[in-house]
Write a protein that holds these residues in place. Sequence first.
Motif: not given
Length: 252
Positions: A38, A207-208
């Motif tokens: 992430l 970002l998911t």
Amino acid sequence: MRQLKKTQKFIKGVLFFLMAIFIISIVDTICKLFTKELHPIQIVWGYFIGINLTLWIFFFLKGEKLSKLKVTERPILQILRPAFLVCSISSLFVGLKYLPLAEATAIGFVAPLFITIFSIPILKEKVGKHRWGAILIGLTGVIIIIRPGGEFWQFASIMPLLGAVFFALFQIFTRLLSNTEKTYTTLFYTGLGGLGWSSLLVPFIWLTPSQIHILVFLTIGALGALAHLCMINAFDFAEASLLAPYNYTKLI
């Protein structure tokens, strides 16, 4: 008797501060593991999501009401303080993405020097030669590690350095607020303000997150909330310049 009480306050301040630094080091380590998955800013955002959830559960169990928590005599400082925290953590996490944990942490140890410098004009604290000595010894160690001019001194090295400056300002503002604000009020604005400032940035790098990421957010958030509680209490008992050298215990 007066000296005894002063010593007791100092010891309490140091113990709270050491606990805060210890917890922060755990958070940094966990975040280092996920900087490849992430963006660092999204981790910061998730960190504050976790902090807010933890604090709201904590406030609910303590019976604290929102109407009391939001009452502050220094709203501008309460809004600016978490901005410094967001900038500090974001800079550090960006550095952690490219640097080994030990080196990034070591660079961040210039923070006590900035805290000591800022405490003089902002907090009007008197800094003795012993405190300056402790700070300079620690700074010498940092310079040896980062070796200015060497291959290690690169753009990524600047990020934790910026983080140190912002963290110093964050601690200075914590000390400023400790004179007039209640601990829970400052905690409330720390979580809410941090989430607000980080939310301005996270849409650009979103970002998911997976279920594991969400669990990480909750974990580092809970630890972060505890660390901030300890730090706020520490500055209630001791001066910023006095506590500054204890930042170096993070090396352990």
